[in-house]
Write a protein that holds these residues in place. Structure first.
Motif, mmCIF file in Angstrom:
data_model
loop_
_atom_site.group_PDB
_atom_site.id
_atom_site.type_symbol
_atom_site.label_atom_id
_atom_site.label_comp_id
_atom_site.label_asym_id
_atom_site.label_seq_id
_atom_site.Cartn_x
_atom_site.Cartn_y
_atom_site.Cartn_z
ATOM 1 N N TYR A 85 0.821 -1.218 0.000
ATOM 2 C CA TYR A 85 0.000 0.000 0.000
ATOM 3 C C TYR A 85 0.854 1.266 0.000
ATOM 4 N N PHE A 86 2.033 1.196 0.600
ATOM 5 C CA PHE A 86 2.950 2.338 0.554
ATOM 6 C C PHE A 86 3.377 2.609 -0.885
ATOM 7 N N MET A 87 3.777 1.562 -1.616
ATOM 8 C CA MET A 87 4.219 1.721 -2.998
ATOM 9 C C MET A 87 3.080 2.200 -3.895
ATOM 10 N N LEU A 88 1.878 1.645 -3.695
ATOM 11 C CA LEU A 88 0.741 2.041 -4.524
ATOM 12 C C LEU A 88 0.320 3.483 -4.267
ATOM 13 N N SER A 89 0.643 4.001 -3.074
ATOM 14 C CA SER A 89 0.246 5.371 -2.727
ATOM 15 C C SER A 89 1.173 6.421 -3.344
ATOM 16 N N ILE A 90 2.411 6.036 -3.651
ATOM 17 C CA ILE A 90 3.371 7.035 -4.152
ATOM 18 C C ILE A 90 3.638 6.920 -5.655
ATOM 19 N N ILE A 91 3.135 5.859 -6.289
ATOM 20 C CA ILE A 91 3.357 5.640 -7.718
ATOM 21 C C ILE A 91 2.066 5.930 -8.481
ATOM 22 N N PRO A 92 2.118 6.622 -9.620
ATOM 23 C CA PRO A 92 0.914 6.882 -10.421
ATOM 24 C C PRO A 92 0.167 5.583 -10.731
ATOM 25 N N PRO A 93 -1.173 5.620 -10.754
ATOM 26 C CA PRO A 93 -1.977 4.400 -10.914
ATOM 27 C C PRO A 93 -1.728 3.636 -12.202
ATOM 28 N N GLU A 94 -1.288 4.328 -13.257
ATOM 29 C CA GLU A 94 -1.043 3.611 -14.522
ATOM 30 C C GLU A 94 0.114 2.618 -14.424
ATOM 31 N N TYR A 95 0.920 2.759 -13.370
ATOM 32 C CA TYR A 95 2.045 1.839 -13.174
ATOM 33 C C TYR A 95 1.733 0.785 -12.103
ATOM 34 N N SER A 96 0.477 0.636 -11.744
ATOM 35 C CA SER A 96 0.102 -0.233 -10.625
ATOM 36 C C SER A 96 0.530 -1.686 -10.812
ATOM 37 N N VAL A 97 0.380 -2.209 -12.027
ATOM 38 C CA VAL A 97 0.721 -3.621 -12.252
ATOM 39 C C VAL A 97 2.224 -3.841 -12.101
ATOM 40 N N ALA A 98 3.009 -2.915 -12.632
ATOM 41 C CA ALA A 98 4.461 -3.012 -12.463
ATOM 42 C C ALA A 98 4.836 -2.878 -10.993
ATOM 43 N N VAL A 99 4.114 -2.021 -10.263
ATOM 44 C CA VAL A 99 4.356 -1.871 -8.825
ATOM 45 C C VAL A 99 4.081 -3.182 -8.099
ATOM 46 N N ILE A 100 3.028 -3.876 -8.496
ATOM 47 C CA ILE A 100 2.704 -5.168 -7.869
ATOM 48 C C ILE A 100 3.863 -6.141 -8.035
ATOM 49 N N PHE A 101 4.436 -6.176 -9.244
ATOM 50 C CA PHE A 101 5.584 -7.068 -9.492
ATOM 51 C C PHE A 101 6.756 -6.698 -8.588
ATOM 52 N N VAL A 102 7.081 -5.409 -8.528
ATOM 53 C CA VAL A 102 8.220 -4.950 -7.726
ATOM 54 C C VAL A 102 7.986 -5.216 -6.245
ATOM 55 N N VAL A 103 6.771 -4.933 -5.770
ATOM 56 C CA VAL A 103 6.448 -5.182 -4.353
ATOM 57 C C VAL A 103 6.545 -6.669 -4.040
ATOM 58 N N ALA A 104 6.016 -7.515 -4.928
ATOM 59 C CA ALA A 104 6.095 -8.959 -4.708
ATOM 60 C C ALA A 104 7.549 -9.422 -4.655
ATOM 61 N N ALA A 105 8.381 -8.845 -5.523
ATOM 62 C CA ALA A 105 9.803 -9.196 -5.521
ATOM 63 C C ALA A 105 10.454 -8.786 -4.197
ATOM 64 N N PHE A 106 10.167 -7.573 -3.738
ATOM 65 C CA PHE A 106 10.757 -7.074 -2.489
ATOM 66 C C PHE A 106 10.289 -7.903 -1.292
ATOM 67 N N VAL A 107 8.993 -8.144 -1.213
ATOM 68 C CA VAL A 107 8.441 -8.896 -0.080
ATOM 69 C C VAL A 107 8.989 -10.314 -0.059
ATOM 70 N N SER A 108 9.070 -10.946 -1.225
ATOM 71 C CA SER A 108 9.555 -12.321 -1.287
ATOM 72 C C SER A 108 11.037 -12.417 -0.931
ATOM 73 N N VAL A 109 11.835 -11.440 -1.394
ATOM 74 C CA VAL A 109 13.245 -11.418 -1.008
ATOM 75 C C VAL A 109 13.373 -11.260 0.500
ATOM 76 N N SER A 110 12.519 -10.439 1.092
ATOM 77 C CA SER A 110 12.597 -10.147 2.520
ATOM 78 C C SER A 110 12.041 -11.277 3.378
ATOM 79 N N MET A 111 10.925 -11.891 2.914
ATOM 80 C CA MET A 111 10.283 -12.950 3.690
ATOM 81 C C MET A 111 10.879 -14.319 3.423
ATOM 82 N N GLY A 112 11.424 -14.501 2.221
ATOM 83 C CA GLY A 112 11.997 -15.794 1.879
ATOM 84 C C GLY A 112 10.984 -16.838 1.484
ATOM 85 N N THR A 113 9.770 -16.426 1.123
ATOM 86 C CA THR A 113 8.750 -17.404 0.736
ATOM 87 C C THR A 113 7.899 -16.870 -0.402
ATOM 88 N N SER A 114 7.864 -17.590 -1.507
ATOM 89 C CA SER A 114 7.031 -17.171 -2.641
ATOM 90 C C SER A 114 5.562 -17.441 -2.347
#
Length: 435
Positions: free
Chosen positions: A107-136
Motif C-alpha cells: 500500500y505504501f508503494m501504490l500510494s506514491i506511484i501513479p496508478p497507470e504503473y500499478s501492475v508493475a508496482v505489484i511485481f516490484v512489491v512482490a519481488a521485495f516482499v519475497s526477497v525479505s520474507m523468503g517465501t514465494s
C-alpha cells in the motif's frame, strides 16, 4: 580418499518409488478426487519413508545395522545441521513480521506511484516482499488479494495482475537469503549465501527488468477507472529492510534473522499491536511451518547416503556424462536434473534437496564452482516451480482469487508469466556465453 562404488542403476529405485507414490497420489487427489490443493495433501514424509524402506530392502548383503550406520553418517553433516537451524530461524522471523508488514509495503508503494504503473508496482512489491520474507507462497498469499483489488479498482486485467504477483514472488524466492531454496542450495553445495546471491543477481536482474518492461507495455494502454488507497504503517517495513540489507552486506544469516526478529517483536509490542502471548504463538506457528521441510531434508539425506553407497549416483552421473559434454553441458545437465525433480515433486525445495548430492558430484566432475552450482539449482528449480499449473504458487493464487468471488485458471496466469521464461533465457545465456 574413500573408493567410489561401482555404478548400479538399480540403486536409484528408491527415488523412482518416491516419485511414483508422490505423483500418483497427487494426480489422484487433484484430478480424480478433486481435492483442493490436491498435490499438497500428499503425505510427502510417508512417501519418502516408503522410499527409504525400499532402499533398506535392497543390498541384501548388508545387515540392517550397517544400513542404519550408512544413513546415520549421511546425517552427520554440518551443512545439514546449519540448514535445519536456518529453516527454524527463518520460520520464526516470518511468524513475527506476518501479514501486516507485507501489506504495508504494497500500500505504501501504490500510494506514491501513479496508478497507470500499478501492475508493475505489484511485481516490484512482490519481488521485495519475497526477497525479505523468503517465501514465494507466503508472498502470493499476502499480495494476491491486493492484486485483485487493483484489478477491480483500476480496470487492469485480473490475469496480468495475479501473474505479476507470482512472477515477482519467484524473483524473491530465487534470491532471498532466508528462502528455503537458497538455504538448501548453498548448504548442499558448500557455498556462502552472499556468493550465491551475487551469482544469481546478475542472472535474475535482466529477467526482472525485461519483465517490468513487458508489463508496462501491456498495461499502459489500459483505460483506468481508479486506484487502490489504504492505510499502512511505515514501521512495519523496517524488519524487512534490516534483513535485506544485512544479507546483501554479507552479515551472518543467523545474526540478520535474530536482529529482524528482535526488531519486529519490539515494534509490535511497543506499538501495542500484539501481546507477548500472541507473539510467542506466532513464533511457534512460524517455526512449525518449517517442520515438514526440515524432516524432508533429514530423510532425503538419509536416503541419498544409502543410494550413493549402492552406486546409484555413479550410474546417474555416467548417464549425464554420456549426454552432456564439457563444462557448459555439465551446467545444463545440472539444470535439467533439478528441473525434472521439480516437475516431478512440484516443490522446488524438495527438488533441490534431492538433487544436491548428485549435483555436488557433478560439480566436482565438471569443475563447476560451488556458487555456480548453488545458483543453477536454485534458478532452474524456480523457473519450473513458477509455471507448473499444479505447483503451490499457482494453486494458491487461483484459490485466493476464487475466495474473492472471482475465477481464474492457472493457464490464464501462465500467459503473463514473463519472469520465469525470461529467467530461463537469462540462465542459459550466462551458462553458454560466460567464460
Amino acid at each position: 580418499m574413500a573408493k567410489k562404488p561401482a555404478a548400479n542403476a538399480a540403486a536409484l529405485l528408491p527415488i523412482l518409488v518416491f516419485l511414483v507414490i508422490y505423483l500418483g497420489l497427487g494426480f489422484m487427489f487433484e484430478y480424480v478426487m478433486k481435492v483442493p490443493m490436491g498435490f499438497y495433501n500428499v503425505p510427502i514424509i510417508v512417501a519418502i519413508m516408503m522410499a527409504i524402506f525400499v532402499a533398506c530392502v535392497q543390498n541384501k548383503h548388508l545387515s540392517f545395522n550397517k544400513k542404519m550406520e550408512i544413513m546415520g553418517k549421511g546425517l552427520a553433516d554440518k551443512n545439514l545441521i546449519t540448514m535445519l537451524l536456518i529453516f527454524m530461524a527463518a520460520g520464526i522471523f516470518v511468524g513475527v513480521v506476518g501479514r501486516s508488514s507485507a501489506s504495508s509495503v504494497a500500500y505504501f508503494m501504490l500510494s506514491i506511484i501513479p496508478p497507470e504503473y500499478s501492475v508493475a508496482v505489484i511485481f516490484v512489491v512482490a519481488a521485495f516482499v519475497s526477497v525479505s520474507m523468503g517465501t514465494s507462497v507466503g508472498t502470493i498469499t499476502l499480495l494476491t488479494p491486493i492484486a485483485v483489488a487493483v484489478s477491480q479498482a483500476s480496470g487492469f486485467g485480473l490475469p496480468i495482475c495475479v501473474a505479476s504477483v507470482v512472477g515477482g514472488a519467484m524473483f524473491g524466492d530465487n534470491l532471498s537469503f532466508i528462502s528455503d531454496t537458497t538455504i538448501a542450495a548453498c548448504n548442499g553445495q558448500g557455498c556462502a549465501m552472499q556468493d550465491k546471491f551475487k551469482e544469481n543477481f546478475r542472472i535474475a536482474l535482466p529477467a526482472a527488468i525485461l519483465s517490468v518492461v513487458l508489463i508496462l507495455v501491456l498495461s499502459l494502454n489500459t483505460e483506468l477507472k481508479g486506484q487502490v488507497v489504504k492505510d499502512y504503517q511505515m514501521l512495519h517495513i523496517l524488519p524487512y529492510l534490516l534483513v535485506l540489507m544485512g544479507g546483501v552486506m554479507g552479515i551472518n544469516v543467523f545474526v540478520v534473522l535474530i536482529g529482524g526478529i528482535i526488531l519486529g517483536a519490539g515494534l509490535l509490542l511497543g506499538t501495542g499491536q500484539t501481546t507477548f502471548l500472541k507473539l510467542c504463538a506466532s513464533m511457534g506457528a512460524g517455526c512449525a511451518g518449517m517442520f515438514e521441510t526440515s524432516m524432508v531434508a533429514i530423510f532425503v539425506s538419509a536416503m541419498a547416503a544409502i543410494i550413493r553407497y549402492g552406486g546409484g549416483f555413479e550410474a546417474l552421473l555416467a548417464w549425464i556424462r554420456s549426454v552432456f559434454k564439457g563444462k557448459i553441458g555439465g551446467q545444463l545437465g545440472m539444470g535439467v536434473l533439478v528441473g525434472a525433480m521439480d516437475i516431478a515433486t512440484a516443490n522446488n525445495t524438495v527438488a533441490i534437496v534431492m538433487a544436491n548430492p548428485i549435483a555436488k558430484e557433478m560439480a566436482e566432475d565438471y569443475q563447476i564452482s560451488p556458487r555456480k552450482a548453488a545458483s543453477i539449482l536454485d534458478t532452474f528449480s524456480c523457473v519450473f516451480q513458477g509455471v507448473i499449473p499444479y505447483g503451490a504458487q499457482m494453486l494458491v493464487a487461483c484459490s485466493i482469487v476464487a475466495a474473492t468471488g472471482l475465477s481464474i485458471s492457472a493457464f490464464d496466469i501462465m500467459s503473463y508469466l514473463f519472469y520465469p521464461a525470461l529467467l530461463l533465457v537469462s540462465s542459459v545465456f550466462f551458462i553458454c556465453f560466460e567464460k
